[in-house]
Design a protein around this motif. Structure first.
Motif, short mmCIF file in Angstrom:
data_model
loop_
_atom_site.label_atom_id
_atom_site.label_comp_id
_atom_site.label_asym_id
_atom_site.label_seq_id
_atom_site.Cartn_x
_atom_site.Cartn_y
_atom_site.Cartn_z
N ILE A 110 -51.00 86.10 89.34
CA ILE A 110 -50.36 87.35 89.73
C ILE A 110 -51.09 88.50 89.07
CG2 ILE A 110 -48.07 86.33 90.13
CD1 ILE A 110 -47.20 87.35 87.40
N ASN A 111 -51.03 89.64 89.69
CA ASN A 111 -51.66 90.84 89.13
C ASN A 111 -50.60 91.78 88.58
OD1 ASN A 111 -54.26 90.15 89.63
ND2 ASN A 111 -54.65 91.70 91.18
N PRO A 112 -50.80 92.30 87.37
CA PRO A 112 -49.85 93.29 86.85
C PRO A 112 -49.79 94.49 87.79
CG PRO A 112 -51.41 92.60 85.15
CD PRO A 112 -51.90 92.05 86.45
N GLY A 113 -48.61 94.96 88.05
CA GLY A 113 -48.49 96.19 88.83
C GLY A 113 -48.21 95.98 90.30
N ASN A 114 -48.44 94.77 90.84
CA ASN A 114 -48.18 94.67 92.29
C ASN A 114 -47.13 93.63 92.66
OD1 ASN A 114 -49.45 92.16 92.36
ND2 ASN A 114 -51.30 92.89 93.37
N ILE A 115 -46.50 93.02 91.66
CA ILE A 115 -45.40 92.10 91.96
C ILE A 115 -44.08 92.86 92.06
CG2 ILE A 115 -44.01 90.21 90.98
CD1 ILE A 115 -46.49 89.26 92.36
N GLY A 116 -44.03 94.00 91.40
CA GLY A 116 -42.82 94.81 91.51
C GLY A 116 -42.03 94.87 90.22
N ALA A 117 -40.71 94.94 90.35
CA ALA A 117 -39.83 95.13 89.20
C ALA A 117 -40.00 94.02 88.16
CB ALA A 117 -38.37 95.18 89.68
N LYS A 118 -39.70 94.38 86.93
CA LYS A 118 -39.85 93.46 85.81
C LYS A 118 -39.05 92.19 86.04
CE LYS A 118 -38.92 93.16 80.84
NZ LYS A 118 -38.35 93.87 79.66
N TRP A 119 -37.88 92.29 86.62
CA TRP A 119 -37.03 91.12 86.79
C TRP A 119 -37.67 90.09 87.74
CZ3 TRP A 119 -35.28 89.54 91.53
CH2 TRP A 119 -35.25 90.48 92.56
#
Length: 355
Positions: free
Chosen positions: A97-106
């Motif tokens: 996964i890439n930081p910033g494009n998966i969405g919300a922290k949860w």
């Protein structure tokens, strides 16, 4: 020393050999084509293969592909955390996964919880295209932005107790790639996946990757690598092993060849490629020279364990400093392979003899 992370049957970090990765460029939903390409990658020596998982049909395909291949598979996820979870349940050996494009922290936390339950590691991959714009604005350099973008995502995973992590910080700029990995290697004990992203077409990609990855590996940084080349991914594997071999991080056949001149009596490039392919699965330290003629070849191949000097009908064979035979063209490959095996057996016997 970095932490050990298990990806299928491959261990990275903790002093394990640097693992070579690549990525399919077939449509994941085209199962026969994807399986065929994975098999070609594996035959070339690829140890970990990544696939794009961009919708739910890809998740279904991943499950079927997994049942047909033996190499560990990594699901490459962008934007949709449900695809990451689905891929874990489908049998992926690792999630990227890439930081910033998966969405919300949860959402990241939910992926981490499912991955932890199923013993699946997560690679946090940071590059300019995936970073949240806030990191570019916050930090003075792209290098710092790459590093802290990745580390913040690592912190999110750790917040739910997940520590089966691989980290990658990549730039299309080789110098930035070096600087980012040098920086992050001092800030984390997680294994590092290194590579130059979007490195370009073949020649450019080879030069940029060799410069950056060779530099990092020589410094002892990097636990798994990918040489990104536009086009056929099988070429990435051979390039990766050449880089590893050049910095003494891999012991396998080293194929050297003369640059050719008017004295050349054989197609050196073609034969050298055939020799490389013939010896691709051989393990052990051996130098094999492919020379275009006998005139200069003998002197230039003095450092080789095994060599062939081209003639109009085939080649002159050299072994441990002596010319031993002359063979026809169709006899060159089997003769060289047998001599390589004899050389490696002799090395092994000598090691056993000396305890």
């Amino acid at each position: 020393m970095t932490k050990v992370v298990k990806i299928g049957n491959v261990m990275i970090g903790g002093g394990n050999p640097v693992a070579v990765q690549s990525m399919t460029n077939t449509d994941t939903k085209d199962i026969p084509s994807t399986v065929e390409q994975i098999e070609k990658l594996q035959k070339a020596g690829c140890q970990i293969v990544r696939l794009s998982v961009y919708d739910s049909e890809c998740v279904d395909a991943l499950k079927k592909i997994k049942s047909r291949v033996s190499v560990p598979l990594v699901a490459d996820i962008h934007f949709d955390y449900k695809l990451a979870i689905g891929s874990i349940l489908a049998g992926a050996d690792k999630i990227r996964i890439n930081p910033g494009n998966i969405g919300a922290k949860w959402k990241v936390e939910e992926v981490a919880r499912v991955a932890m339950t199923h013993g699946v590691p997560i690679r946090v991959g940071s590059n300019e295209g995936s970073m949240d714009e806030s990191y570019i604005k916050k930090f003075k350099s792209k290098v710092e932005a790459l590093v802290y973008s990745a580390l913040d995502e690592v912190n999110v995973l750790e917040s739910v107790g997940f520590k089966d992590i691989v980290v990658a910080v990549k730039s299309s700029d080789p110098v930035e790639t070096i600087q980012a990995n040098e920086m992050i290697s001092k800030m984390t004990q997680y294994p590092l996946h290194i590579g130059v992203t979007e490195a370009g077409i073949y020649e450019d990609a080879i030069v940029r990757s060799a410069f950056a990855l060779g530099h990092l590996l020589y410094e002892g940084i990097g636990d798994t690598i990918r040489v990104s080349i536009a086009g056929d991914p099988v070429r990435e594997v051979g390039a990766a092993y050449s880089i590893l071999q050049s910095v003494k991080r891999f012991e396998g056949p080293e194929i050297i060849a003369c640059p050719t001149c008017a004295r050349t009596e054989i197609n050196v490039e073609e034969l050298a490629a055939e020799v490389r392919s013939e010896l691709i699965n051989v393990k052990g330290k051996v130098k094999v020279a492919v020379m275009g003629c006998v005139v200069n070849g003998i002197g230039e191949a003095k450092g080789a364990d095994v060599a062939v000097f081209g003639t109009k009908s085939g080649g002159v064979i050299y072994f441990h400093g002596k010319i031993i035979s002359t063979v026809n063209r169709d006899e060159i490959l089997p003769t060289l392979k047998k001599l390589v095996e004899d050389h490696l057996k002799g090395e092994k016997d000598e090691i056993n003899k000396n305890g």
